[in-house]
Enzyme design. Structure first.
Site, short mmCIF file in Angstrom:
data_model
loop_
_atom_site.label_atom_id
_atom_site.label_comp_id
_atom_site.label_asym_id
_atom_site.label_seq_id
_atom_site.Cartn_x
_atom_site.Cartn_y
_atom_site.Cartn_z
N TYR A 141 57.76 -20.16 26.73
CA TYR A 141 58.84 -19.75 25.83
C TYR A 141 59.68 -18.61 26.41
CZ TYR A 141 56.62 -22.55 22.14
OH TYR A 141 56.08 -23.57 21.39
N LYS A 192 45.21 -26.57 30.18
CA LYS A 192 45.47 -27.91 30.70
C LYS A 192 45.27 -27.81 32.21
CE LYS A 192 46.90 -32.18 30.08
NZ LYS A 192 46.05 -33.18 29.41
N ASP A 224 44.64 -31.32 24.88
CA ASP A 224 44.71 -32.60 24.16
C ASP A 224 43.39 -32.85 23.43
OD1 ASP A 224 43.80 -32.61 26.78
OD2 ASP A 224 44.50 -34.63 27.25
N ASP A 248 51.00 -22.20 19.59
CA ASP A 248 51.99 -22.50 18.55
C ASP A 248 51.59 -23.78 17.82
OD1 ASP A 248 54.28 -22.58 17.04
OD2 ASP A 248 55.66 -22.90 18.72
N ASP A 252 49.31 -24.23 14.04
CA ASP A 252 49.89 -24.95 12.90
C ASP A 252 48.95 -26.08 12.47
OD1 ASP A 252 52.15 -23.49 12.52
OD2 ASP A 252 53.55 -25.14 12.82
#
Ligand code: NAD
Length: 357
Positions: A141, A192, A224, A248, A252
Protein backbone atom coordinates in the site's frame (compact mmCIF):
# COMPACT_ATOMS: atom_id res chain seq x y z
CA UNK A 1 3.05 13.46 27.75
CA UNK A 2 -0.32 15.11 28.48
CA UNK A 3 -3.28 12.80 28.98
CA UNK A 4 -5.39 14.31 26.24
CA UNK A 5 -7.79 12.18 24.27
CA UNK A 6 -8.47 13.55 20.80
CA UNK A 7 -11.91 12.71 19.44
CA UNK A 8 -12.26 12.61 15.65
CA UNK A 9 -15.93 11.96 14.84
CA UNK A 10 -15.46 12.07 11.03
CA UNK A 11 -18.36 11.29 8.72
CA UNK A 12 -21.60 9.31 8.40
CA UNK A 13 -22.44 7.55 11.66
CA UNK A 14 -19.08 8.74 13.10
CA UNK A 15 -20.48 11.67 15.13
CA UNK A 16 -23.35 9.53 16.52
CA UNK A 17 -21.14 6.69 17.76
CA UNK A 18 -18.35 8.97 19.04
CA UNK A 19 -20.95 10.88 21.04
CA UNK A 20 -21.89 7.72 22.96
CA UNK A 21 -18.26 6.64 23.41
CA UNK A 22 -17.37 10.10 24.74
CA UNK A 23 -20.09 9.86 27.41
CA UNK A 24 -18.74 6.49 28.51
CA UNK A 25 -15.13 7.73 28.62
CA UNK A 26 -16.11 10.85 30.57
CA UNK A 27 -17.91 8.66 33.09
CA UNK A 28 -14.93 6.33 33.69
CA UNK A 29 -12.65 9.39 33.77
CA UNK A 30 -14.64 10.61 36.79
CA UNK A 31 -15.19 7.24 38.46
CA UNK A 32 -11.59 6.10 38.19
CA UNK A 33 -10.10 9.57 38.55
CA UNK A 34 -8.04 9.17 35.36
CA UNK A 35 -7.23 12.86 34.82
CA UNK A 36 -8.06 12.76 31.10
CA UNK A 37 -8.94 15.84 29.10
CA UNK A 38 -10.85 15.70 25.83
CA UNK A 39 -10.48 17.62 22.60
CA UNK A 40 -12.18 17.31 19.20
CA UNK A 41 -11.03 17.92 15.60
CA UNK A 42 -12.16 17.46 12.02
CA UNK A 43 -11.04 14.67 9.70
CA UNK A 44 -12.23 13.11 6.44
CA UNK A 45 -15.19 14.47 4.52
CA UNK A 46 -16.19 16.79 7.39
CA UNK A 47 -12.71 18.39 7.17
CA UNK A 48 -12.93 18.64 3.37
CA UNK A 49 -16.23 20.54 3.68
CA UNK A 50 -14.93 22.88 6.39
CA UNK A 51 -11.27 23.34 5.43
CA UNK A 52 -10.82 21.90 1.92
CA UNK A 53 -8.50 19.04 2.95
CA UNK A 54 -9.11 15.65 4.63
CA UNK A 55 -6.40 16.18 7.26
CA UNK A 56 -6.05 19.87 8.25
CA UNK A 57 -2.77 20.94 9.89
CA UNK A 58 -4.67 21.78 13.07
CA UNK A 59 -5.97 18.19 13.31
CA UNK A 60 -2.54 16.68 12.67
CA UNK A 61 -0.99 18.99 15.26
CA UNK A 62 -3.58 18.05 17.88
CA UNK A 63 -3.11 14.36 17.01
CA UNK A 64 0.67 14.61 17.47
CA UNK A 65 0.22 16.06 20.96
CA UNK A 66 -2.57 13.75 22.13
CA UNK A 67 -1.92 10.64 24.23
CA UNK A 68 -4.50 8.77 22.22
CA UNK A 69 -7.01 9.32 19.43
CA UNK A 70 -10.52 7.91 19.12
CA UNK A 71 -11.87 8.02 15.57
CA UNK A 72 -15.41 7.34 14.34
CA UNK A 73 -15.16 6.70 10.59
CA UNK A 74 -14.52 8.64 7.39
CA UNK A 75 -15.98 8.64 3.90
CA UNK A 76 -19.28 8.85 2.10
CA UNK A 77 -20.74 8.98 -1.40
CA UNK A 78 -20.70 12.81 -1.53
CA UNK A 79 -16.87 12.74 -1.64
CA UNK A 80 -16.43 9.71 -3.92
CA UNK A 81 -15.94 11.86 -7.03
CA UNK A 82 -12.89 13.72 -5.64
CA UNK A 83 -9.39 12.96 -6.93
CA UNK A 84 -7.53 10.31 -4.89
CA UNK A 85 -5.30 12.76 -2.97
CA UNK A 86 -8.29 14.72 -1.65
CA UNK A 87 -10.53 11.81 -0.68
CA UNK A 88 -11.64 11.44 2.99
CA UNK A 89 -9.64 8.17 3.36
CA UNK A 90 -6.43 10.19 2.85
CA UNK A 91 -7.12 11.78 6.23
CA UNK A 92 -6.90 8.37 7.84
CA UNK A 93 -3.82 7.27 5.88
CA UNK A 94 -2.17 10.63 6.68
CA UNK A 95 -2.72 10.11 10.42
CA UNK A 96 -1.37 6.55 10.24
CA UNK A 97 1.78 7.52 8.35
CA UNK A 98 2.50 10.84 10.15
CA UNK A 99 2.17 9.24 13.58
CA UNK A 100 3.94 6.06 12.39
CA UNK A 101 1.09 3.86 13.59
CA UNK A 102 2.67 0.70 12.22
CA UNK A 103 0.98 -1.90 14.42
CA UNK A 104 -2.71 -2.56 13.89
CA UNK A 105 -4.49 -4.80 16.42
CA UNK A 106 -7.80 -6.26 15.36
CA UNK A 107 -9.44 -8.70 17.71
CA UNK A 108 -12.15 -11.05 16.45
CA UNK A 109 -14.13 -12.09 19.49
CA UNK A 110 -17.41 -13.93 19.52
CA UNK A 111 -19.69 -12.64 22.24
CA UNK A 112 -21.59 -15.69 23.53
CA UNK A 113 -24.79 -13.62 23.60
CA UNK A 114 -24.45 -13.07 19.81
CA UNK A 115 -23.47 -16.59 18.72
CA UNK A 116 -26.51 -16.87 16.45
CA UNK A 117 -25.32 -13.85 14.41
CA UNK A 118 -22.41 -15.87 12.94
CA UNK A 119 -22.84 -17.73 9.68
CA UNK A 120 -20.61 -20.55 11.01
CA UNK A 121 -21.84 -23.52 13.06
CA UNK A 122 -21.87 -22.84 16.84
CA UNK A 123 -19.30 -25.59 17.55
CA UNK A 124 -16.87 -24.05 15.03
CA UNK A 125 -17.20 -20.51 16.34
CA UNK A 126 -18.16 -20.59 20.04
CA UNK A 127 -15.47 -19.15 22.27
CA UNK A 128 -13.59 -17.57 19.35
CA UNK A 129 -10.96 -15.06 20.48
CA UNK A 130 -8.30 -14.20 17.87
CA UNK A 131 -5.99 -11.20 17.63
CA UNK A 132 -4.76 -10.18 14.20
CA UNK A 133 -1.65 -8.00 14.19
CA UNK A 134 -1.37 -6.26 10.83
CA UNK A 135 1.58 -4.15 9.64
CA UNK A 136 -0.01 -0.84 8.73
CA UNK A 137 2.47 1.65 7.28
CA UNK A 138 4.48 -0.37 4.75
CA UNK A 139 4.13 -3.12 2.19
CA UNK A 140 2.30 -2.86 -1.09
CA UNK A 141 0.00 0.00 0.00
CA UNK A 142 2.94 2.36 0.48
CA UNK A 143 5.99 1.07 -1.45
CA UNK A 144 7.35 2.97 -4.47
CA UNK A 145 7.43 2.95 -7.45
CA UNK A 146 3.72 2.78 -8.16
CA UNK A 147 1.38 4.16 -10.76
CA UNK A 148 -0.03 3.66 -14.24
CA UNK A 149 2.46 3.92 -17.11
CA UNK A 150 2.38 3.57 -20.85
CA UNK A 151 4.38 0.73 -22.35
CA UNK A 152 6.32 0.89 -25.65
CA UNK A 153 3.42 -0.80 -27.44
CA UNK A 154 1.08 1.98 -26.27
CA UNK A 155 -0.77 -0.23 -23.75
CA UNK A 156 -1.22 1.12 -20.23
CA UNK A 157 0.11 -0.88 -17.29
CA UNK A 158 -0.84 -0.45 -13.63
CA UNK A 159 1.89 -1.40 -11.15
CA UNK A 160 2.69 -1.38 -7.43
CA UNK A 161 5.70 -2.49 -5.41
CA UNK A 162 5.63 -4.87 -2.49
CA UNK A 163 8.66 -4.13 -0.29
CA UNK A 164 9.51 -4.54 3.39
CA UNK A 165 12.82 -3.72 5.05
CA UNK A 166 14.26 -5.97 7.74
CA UNK A 167 13.64 -3.34 10.40
CA UNK A 168 9.99 -2.94 9.39
CA UNK A 169 9.47 -6.70 9.68
CA UNK A 170 11.36 -6.89 12.96
CA UNK A 171 9.35 -4.14 14.69
CA UNK A 172 5.94 -5.62 13.79
CA UNK A 173 7.28 -9.07 14.65
CA UNK A 174 8.28 -7.96 18.13
CA UNK A 175 4.87 -6.40 18.76
CA UNK A 176 3.19 -9.66 17.70
CA UNK A 177 5.45 -11.90 19.81
CA UNK A 178 4.77 -9.65 22.82
CA UNK A 179 1.02 -9.80 22.18
CA UNK A 180 1.25 -13.61 22.01
CA UNK A 181 3.17 -13.66 25.30
CA UNK A 182 0.25 -11.86 26.96
CA UNK A 183 -2.28 -14.33 25.50
CA UNK A 184 -1.99 -18.07 24.75
CA UNK A 185 1.62 -17.92 23.49
CA UNK A 186 0.81 -19.07 19.95
CA UNK A 187 1.79 -16.93 16.98
CA UNK A 188 1.02 -17.74 13.34
CA UNK A 189 2.89 -15.68 10.76
CA UNK A 190 1.02 -15.46 7.45
CA UNK A 191 2.93 -14.94 4.20
CA UNK A 192 3.20 -16.08 0.59
CA UNK A 193 6.79 -17.29 0.80
CA UNK A 194 6.24 -19.84 -1.99
CA UNK A 195 5.86 -16.98 -4.51
CA UNK A 196 6.97 -13.60 -3.09
CA UNK A 197 10.61 -12.91 -2.17
CA UNK A 198 9.56 -10.12 0.17
CA UNK A 199 7.76 -12.67 2.31
CA UNK A 200 10.69 -15.10 2.17
CA UNK A 201 12.56 -12.36 4.05
CA UNK A 202 9.51 -11.85 6.30
CA UNK A 203 9.58 -15.56 7.26
CA UNK A 204 13.35 -15.51 7.85
CA UNK A 205 13.09 -12.54 10.25
CA UNK A 206 10.15 -14.10 12.11
CA UNK A 207 12.21 -17.28 12.61
CA UNK A 208 15.14 -15.20 13.88
CA UNK A 209 12.88 -13.37 16.37
CA UNK A 210 11.40 -16.65 17.60
CA UNK A 211 14.75 -17.42 19.29
CA UNK A 212 14.24 -14.34 21.51
CA UNK A 213 10.75 -15.49 22.54
CA UNK A 214 11.20 -19.19 23.41
CA UNK A 215 7.93 -19.22 25.35
CA UNK A 216 5.97 -18.44 22.14
CA UNK A 217 5.20 -21.22 19.65
CA UNK A 218 5.69 -19.79 16.14
CA UNK A 219 4.09 -21.33 13.05
CA UNK A 220 3.88 -20.17 9.41
CA UNK A 221 1.00 -20.37 6.98
CA UNK A 222 0.49 -19.26 3.38
CA UNK A 223 -2.17 -16.58 3.07
CA UNK A 224 -4.47 -18.63 0.81
CA UNK A 225 -4.49 -21.44 3.36
CA UNK A 226 -5.00 -18.95 6.21
CA UNK A 227 -8.10 -17.58 4.46
CA UNK A 228 -9.48 -21.15 4.28
CA UNK A 229 -8.51 -22.11 7.83
CA UNK A 230 -10.24 -19.01 9.23
CA UNK A 231 -13.60 -20.31 8.03
CA UNK A 232 -12.80 -24.03 8.54
CA UNK A 233 -11.36 -24.03 12.07
CA UNK A 234 -10.79 -20.47 13.31
CA UNK A 235 -10.15 -21.50 16.92
CA UNK A 236 -6.77 -23.00 15.95
CA UNK A 237 -5.43 -19.41 15.94
CA UNK A 238 -4.42 -17.22 18.86
CA UNK A 239 -2.34 -14.34 17.43
CA UNK A 240 -1.81 -13.91 13.67
CA UNK A 241 0.85 -11.53 12.32
CA UNK A 242 0.96 -10.47 8.70
CA UNK A 243 1.72 -7.66 6.26
CA UNK A 244 -0.50 -4.76 5.31
CA UNK A 245 -2.53 -6.16 2.41
CA UNK A 246 -2.93 -9.73 3.69
CA UNK A 247 -3.87 -8.27 7.09
CA UNK A 248 -6.44 -5.96 5.53
CA UNK A 249 -8.24 -8.90 3.95
CA UNK A 250 -7.84 -11.51 6.71
CA UNK A 251 -8.89 -9.13 9.48
CA UNK A 252 -12.13 -8.30 7.65
CA UNK A 253 -12.73 -12.00 7.12
CA UNK A 254 -12.06 -12.74 10.80
CA UNK A 255 -14.30 -9.84 11.85
CA UNK A 256 -17.18 -11.20 9.81
CA UNK A 257 -16.82 -14.66 11.40
CA UNK A 258 -18.46 -13.14 14.44
CA UNK A 259 -21.35 -11.86 12.32
CA UNK A 260 -21.43 -8.42 13.87
CA UNK A 261 -19.08 -5.81 12.51
CA UNK A 262 -20.76 -3.22 14.75
CA UNK A 263 -19.13 -4.94 17.76
CA UNK A 264 -15.45 -4.95 16.78
CA UNK A 265 -12.85 -2.43 17.97
CA UNK A 266 -9.33 -1.85 16.65
CA UNK A 267 -6.11 -0.18 17.73
CA UNK A 268 -3.17 1.21 15.73
CA UNK A 269 -0.04 1.90 17.76
CA UNK A 270 3.37 3.45 17.21
CA UNK A 271 6.65 2.68 18.95
CA UNK A 272 5.72 5.00 21.87
CA UNK A 273 2.38 3.22 22.39
CA UNK A 274 0.61 6.34 21.22
CA UNK A 275 -2.38 5.07 19.35
CA UNK A 276 -5.43 5.67 17.22
CA UNK A 277 -8.49 3.61 18.13
CA UNK A 278 -11.49 3.08 15.90
CA UNK A 279 -14.28 0.65 15.15
CA UNK A 280 -13.55 -1.86 12.35
CA UNK A 281 -16.56 -0.70 10.36
CA UNK A 282 -16.87 2.30 8.05
CA UNK A 283 -19.11 5.38 8.10
CA UNK A 284 -22.27 3.42 7.13
CA UNK A 285 -23.80 6.22 5.01
CA UNK A 286 -26.90 4.04 4.48
CA UNK A 287 -27.95 4.47 8.13
CA UNK A 288 -26.23 7.79 9.03
CA UNK A 289 -28.39 10.30 10.88
CA UNK A 290 -31.06 7.73 11.77
CA UNK A 291 -29.83 7.08 15.32
CA UNK A 292 -29.73 3.30 14.75
CA UNK A 293 -25.96 2.62 14.44
CA UNK A 294 -24.37 0.27 16.94
CA UNK A 295 -22.01 2.33 19.15
CA UNK A 296 -20.46 -0.70 20.90
CA UNK A 297 -17.44 -1.13 18.58
CA UNK A 298 -16.51 2.49 19.28
CA UNK A 299 -17.13 2.16 23.02
CA UNK A 300 -14.96 -1.00 23.04
CA UNK A 301 -12.29 0.90 21.06
CA UNK A 302 -12.33 3.35 23.97
CA UNK A 303 -11.63 0.42 26.31
CA UNK A 304 -8.70 -0.68 24.13
CA UNK A 305 -7.40 2.89 24.25
CA UNK A 306 -7.47 2.89 28.05
CA UNK A 307 -5.61 -0.44 28.11
CA UNK A 308 -2.90 0.07 25.47
CA UNK A 309 -2.15 3.81 25.39
CA UNK A 310 -3.23 5.01 28.83
CA UNK A 311 -2.36 1.92 30.93
CA UNK A 312 -5.72 2.07 32.71
CA UNK A 313 -6.56 -1.64 32.74
CA UNK A 314 -9.19 -1.41 35.48
CA UNK A 315 -11.19 1.24 33.64
CA UNK A 316 -10.88 -0.74 30.37
CA UNK A 317 -12.27 -3.85 32.04
CA UNK A 318 -15.13 -1.88 33.57
CA UNK A 319 -16.24 -0.76 30.10
CA UNK A 320 -15.95 -4.29 28.68
CA UNK A 321 -17.93 -5.69 31.61
CA UNK A 322 -20.62 -3.04 31.10
CA UNK A 323 -20.94 -4.06 27.42
CA UNK A 324 -21.39 -7.70 28.48
CA UNK A 325 -24.06 -6.61 30.96
CA UNK A 326 -26.14 -4.76 28.34
CA UNK A 327 -25.89 -7.75 25.98
CA UNK A 328 -26.98 -10.05 28.84
CA UNK A 329 -29.93 -7.72 29.40
CA UNK A 330 -31.03 -8.50 25.83
CA UNK A 331 -30.55 -4.99 24.45
CA UNK A 332 -29.65 -4.95 20.72
CA UNK A 333 -29.20 -2.37 17.99
CA UNK A 334 -30.70 -3.29 14.60
CA UNK A 335 -27.51 -4.90 13.23
CA UNK A 336 -27.37 -7.53 16.01
CA UNK A 337 -31.12 -7.86 16.65
CA UNK A 338 -32.65 -11.29 17.20
CA UNK A 339 -36.19 -12.46 18.07
CA UNK A 340 -36.25 -12.50 21.85
CA UNK A 341 -34.32 -9.22 22.34
CA UNK A 342 -35.19 -5.57 22.89
CA UNK A 343 -34.40 -3.10 20.12
CA UNK A 344 -32.27 -0.10 21.12
CA UNK A 345 -31.26 3.08 19.34
CA UNK A 346 -27.67 4.33 19.30
CA UNK A 347 -28.40 6.61 22.25
CA UNK A 348 -30.30 3.97 24.23
CA UNK A 349 -27.38 1.58 23.84
CA UNK A 350 -24.92 4.25 25.03
CA UNK A 351 -27.16 5.12 28.00
CA UNK A 352 -27.46 1.41 28.91
CA UNK A 353 -23.66 1.07 28.98
CA UNK A 354 -23.49 4.15 31.24
CA UNK A 355 -26.10 2.66 33.56
CA UNK A 356 -24.22 -0.67 33.67
CA UNK A 357 -21.02 1.17 34.63
P1 NAD B 1 -19.41 0.14 6.27
O1 NAD B 1 -18.68 -0.61 7.31
O2 NAD B 1 -19.56 1.59 6.48
O3 NAD B 1 -20.88 -0.49 6.11
C1 NAD B 1 -21.12 -1.85 5.73
C2 NAD B 1 -22.52 -2.27 6.26
O4 NAD B 1 -22.45 -2.44 7.67
C3 NAD B 1 -23.60 -1.23 5.98
O5 NAD B 1 -24.81 -1.89 5.69
C4 NAD B 1 -23.71 -0.50 7.31
O6 NAD B 1 -25.00 0.05 7.54
C5 NAD B 1 -23.38 -1.59 8.32
N1 NAD B 1 -22.73 -1.03 9.52
C6 NAD B 1 -21.45 -0.59 9.61
N2 NAD B 1 -21.22 -0.12 10.85
C7 NAD B 1 -22.36 -0.30 11.56
C8 NAD B 1 -22.74 0.00 12.90
N3 NAD B 1 -21.89 0.55 13.78
N4 NAD B 1 -24.00 -0.28 13.28
C9 NAD B 1 -24.86 -0.85 12.43
N5 NAD B 1 -24.57 -1.15 11.14
C10 NAD B 1 -23.32 -0.88 10.71
O7 NAD B 1 -18.66 -0.17 4.88
P2 NAD B 1 -18.93 0.40 3.41
O8 NAD B 1 -20.41 0.52 3.19
O9 NAD B 1 -18.12 -0.43 2.53
O10 NAD B 1 -18.30 1.85 3.39
C11 NAD B 1 -19.02 3.05 3.65
C12 NAD B 1 -18.05 4.22 3.71
O11 NAD B 1 -17.17 4.03 4.82
C13 NAD B 1 -17.17 4.36 2.48
O12 NAD B 1 -17.05 5.72 2.16
C14 NAD B 1 -15.84 3.77 2.92
O13 NAD B 1 -14.76 4.33 2.21
C15 NAD B 1 -15.82 4.17 4.36
N6 NAD B 1 -14.97 3.32 5.21
C16 NAD B 1 -14.30 3.95 6.20
C17 NAD B 1 -13.53 3.22 7.08
C18 NAD B 1 -12.84 3.95 8.20
O14 NAD B 1 -13.11 5.10 8.43
N7 NAD B 1 -11.95 3.30 8.94
C19 NAD B 1 -13.46 1.83 6.97
C20 NAD B 1 -14.19 1.21 5.96
C21 NAD B 1 -14.97 1.95 5.10
Amino acid sequence: MSKTVLLLPGDGIGPEIINEAEKVLRRVNETFNLGLTFDTALVGGAAIDAAGVPLPDETLNKARHASAILLGAVGGPQWDGLEMARRPEKGLLGLRSNLELFANFRPAILYPQLASASSLKPEVISGLDIMIVRELTGGIYFSEPRGVRELDNGERQGYNTYAYTESEIRRIGRVAFEAAQQRNKKLCSVDKANVLEVTVLWREIMNELAREYPDVELSHMYVDNAAMQLVRAPKQFDVIVTGNMFGDILSDEAAMLTGSIGMLPSASLNANKQGMYEPCHGSAPDIAGQGVANPLATILSGAMMLRYSLQEEEAARAIEAAVHTVLDQGLRTADIMSDDCTRATTREMGEAVLAAL
